[in-house]
Motif scaffolding. Structure first.
Motif, PDB file in Angstrom:
ATOM      1  N   ARG A   1      15.041   9.557   9.352  1.00 26.29           N
ATOM      2  CA  ARG A   1      13.550  10.094   9.622  1.00 26.29           C
ATOM      3  C   ARG A   1      13.494  11.818   9.028  1.00 26.29           C
ATOM      4  N   HIS A   2      14.573  12.388   9.138  1.00 25.94           N
ATOM      5  CA  HIS A   2      14.345  13.786   8.559  1.00 25.94           C
ATOM      6  C   HIS A   2      14.115  13.681   7.119  1.00 25.94           C
ATOM      7  N   PHE A   3      14.913  12.717   6.378  1.00 23.41           N
ATOM      8  CA  PHE A   3      14.851  12.654   4.957  1.00 23.41           C
ATOM      9  C   PHE A   3      13.539  12.296   4.616  1.00 23.41           C
ATOM     10  N   LEU A   4      12.846  11.414   5.348  1.00 19.95           N
ATOM     11  CA  LEU A   4      11.356  10.802   5.047  1.00 19.95           C
ATOM     12  C   LEU A   4      10.606  12.079   5.366  1.00 19.95           C
ATOM     13  N   GLU A   5      10.600  12.730   6.470  1.00 20.87           N
ATOM     14  CA  GLU A   5       9.577  13.876   6.778  1.00 20.87           C
ATOM     15  C   GLU A   5       9.868  14.920   5.420  1.00 20.87           C
ATOM     16  N   GLN A   6      10.861  14.928   4.989  1.00 29.50           N
ATOM     17  CA  GLN A   6      11.097  15.931   3.889  1.00 29.50           C
ATOM     18  C   GLN A   6      10.233  15.187   2.581  1.00 29.50           C
ATOM     19  N   ARG A   7      10.235  14.105   2.432  1.00 33.45           N
ATOM     20  CA  ARG A   7       9.656  13.460   1.183  1.00 33.45           C
ATOM     21  C   ARG A   7       7.846  13.455   1.448  1.00 33.45           C
ATOM     22  N   PHE A   8       7.626  13.270   2.633  1.00 33.38           N
ATOM     23  CA  PHE A   8       6.274  13.456   3.001  1.00 33.38           C
ATOM     24  C   PHE A   8       5.699  14.799   2.860  1.00 33.38           C
ATOM     25  N   GLY A   9       6.690  15.767   3.282  1.00 32.12           N
ATOM     26  CA  GLY A   9       6.235  17.124   3.393  1.00 32.12           C
ATOM     27  C   GLY A   9       6.202  17.728   1.886  1.00 32.12           C
ATOM     28  N   LEU A  10       7.067  17.284   1.312  1.00 34.71           N
ATOM     29  CA  LEU A  10       7.350  18.014  -0.239  1.00 34.71           C
ATOM     30  C   LEU A  10       6.416  17.258  -1.292  1.00 34.71           C
ATOM     31  N   GLY A  11       6.086  15.785  -0.670  1.00 36.04           N
ATOM     32  CA  GLY A  11       5.384  15.009  -1.677  1.00 36.04           C
ATOM     33  C   GLY A  11       5.981  14.741  -3.174  1.00 36.04           C
TER      34      GLY A  11
ATOM     35  N   ARG B   1       0.750  -1.283  -0.049  1.00 40.88           N
ATOM     36  CA  ARG B   1      -0.047  -0.104  -0.052  1.00 40.88           C
ATOM     37  C   ARG B   1       0.923   1.223  -0.143  1.00 40.88           C
ATOM     38  N   ALA B   2       0.382   2.488  -0.296  1.00 41.59           N
ATOM     39  CA  ALA B   2       0.911   3.679  -0.222  1.00 41.59           C
ATOM     40  C   ALA B   2       1.295   4.079   1.235  1.00 41.59           C
ATOM     41  N   ALA B   3       2.456   4.496   1.442  1.00 40.11           N
ATOM     42  CA  ALA B   3       2.926   4.604   2.908  1.00 40.11           C
ATOM     43  C   ALA B   3       2.256   6.091   3.200  1.00 40.11           C
ATOM     44  N   VAL B   4       2.068   6.102   4.582  1.00 41.52           N
ATOM     45  CA  VAL B   4       1.457   7.376   5.277  1.00 41.52           C
ATOM     46  C   VAL B   4       2.488   7.858   6.367  1.00 41.52           C
ATOM     47  N   LEU B   5       2.091   8.872   6.710  1.00 38.42           N
ATOM     48  CA  LEU B   5       2.969   9.738   7.919  1.00 38.42           C
ATOM     49  C   LEU B   5       3.150   8.664   9.036  1.00 38.42           C
ATOM     50  N   ASP B   6       1.946   8.086   9.458  1.00 38.44           N
ATOM     51  CA  ASP B   6       2.054   7.159  10.555  1.00 38.44           C
ATOM     52  C   ASP B   6       3.024   5.917  10.539  1.00 38.44           C
ATOM     53  N   ASP B   7       3.653   5.679   8.942  1.00 42.13           N
ATOM     54  CA  ASP B   7       4.395   4.690   8.903  1.00 42.13           C
ATOM     55  C   ASP B   7       5.820   5.150   9.199  1.00 42.13           C
ATOM     56  N   ILE B   8       5.972   6.457   9.589  1.00 40.07           N
ATOM     57  CA  ILE B   8       7.596   6.969   9.587  1.00 40.07           C
ATOM     58  C   ILE B   8       8.269   6.274  10.515  1.00 40.07           C
ATOM     59  N   ASP B   9       8.064   5.786  11.835  1.00 42.04           N
ATOM     60  CA  ASP B   9       8.845   5.065  12.409  1.00 42.04           C
ATOM     61  C   ASP B   9       9.385   3.669  11.884  1.00 42.04           C
ATOM     62  N   ALA B  10       8.470   3.115  11.274  1.00 36.81           N
ATOM     63  CA  ALA B  10       8.914   1.767  10.561  1.00 36.81           C
ATOM     64  C   ALA B  10       9.918   2.109   9.627  1.00 36.81           C
ATOM     65  N   LEU B  11       9.525   2.963   8.814  1.00 33.66           N
ATOM     66  CA  LEU B  11      10.149   3.500   7.567  1.00 33.66           C
ATOM     67  C   LEU B  11      11.633   3.871   7.835  1.00 33.66           C
ATOM     68  N   THR B  12      11.574   4.880   8.842  1.00 30.77           N
ATOM     69  CA  THR B  12      12.890   5.038   9.568  1.00 30.77           C
ATOM     70  C   THR B  12      13.748   3.866   9.936  1.00 30.77           C
ATOM     71  N   VAL B  13      13.362   3.033  10.229  1.00 28.96           N
ATOM     72  CA  VAL B  13      14.279   1.819  10.615  1.00 28.96           C
ATOM     73  C   VAL B  13      14.573   1.136   9.326  1.00 28.96           C
ATOM     74  N   LEU B  14      13.692   0.943   8.327  1.00 27.61           N
ATOM     75  CA  LEU B  14      13.870   0.340   7.052  1.00 27.61           C
ATOM     76  C   LEU B  14      15.092   1.146   6.417  1.00 27.61           C
ATOM     77  N   LEU B  15      14.710   2.554   6.226  1.00 32.74           N
ATOM     78  CA  LEU B  15      15.650   3.473   5.350  1.00 32.74           C
ATOM     79  C   LEU B  15      17.171   3.283   6.169  1.00 32.74           C
TER      80      LEU B  15
END
Length: 148
Positions: A35-45, A4-18
């Motif tokens: 985590r900061h990199f992922l926050e940027q991706r979600f923020g900028l889309g 499925r598409a990732a959502v912001l609530d996935d950021i903890d698990a995504l941080t570990v994987l990234l």
């Protein structure tokens, strides 16, 4: 497994994987930067992130795609920049499911081509890509320029 598409609530698990993905490519562990990199991706889309979940709802893999354009083809071309599956989920079809989901998402967006690069020594990934119909590009060289 489910993708499925990732959502912001996935950021903890995504941080570990990234962070694990970066370590696979011999980068030092840095969960805060990941985590900061992922926050940027979600923020900028500016990317599409898909995740896989096991039967218990645990996120065990991700794929990230960056939209781009082809001047020669006069169409959209997305770069599949990242594919990573947690060690515990490898060999179970997770990577294959994520790659198929990426292809489906591209079709839904009218994308003409997906492109990716992988390390020459990453034979396991190469076998997966080729089994899904990806073709090795032998017409072009890949060049890099580090900008400091």
């Amino acid at each position: 497994m489910d993708t499925r598409a990732a959502v912001l609530d996935d950021i903890d698990a995504l941080t570990v994987l990234l962070d694990g993905y970066r370590q696979f490519y011999r980068q030092p562990s840095d969960p805060n930067a990941a985590r900061h990199f992922l926050e940027q991706r979600f923020g900028l889309g500016d990317s599409f992130i898909l995740v896989s979940e096991d039967d218990e709802g645990v996120i065990d893999g991700f794929v990230q795609l960056y939209p781009g354009l082809s001047t020669v083809g006069l169409n959209s071309r997305w770069t599949l920049n990242d594919l990573f599956v947690d060690e515990s989920a490898r060999g179970k079809g997770t990577g294959r499911a994520l790659m198929k989901a990426a292809g489906q998402l591209a079709r839904e967006h009218g994308v003409a081509r997906l492109v990716l690069m992988t390390q020459v020594t990453n034979e396991r990934a190469q076998r997966l890509y080729e089994s899904l119909g990806w073709q090795r590009n032998t017409d072009f060289y890949s060049y890099l320029l580090d900008i400091e």
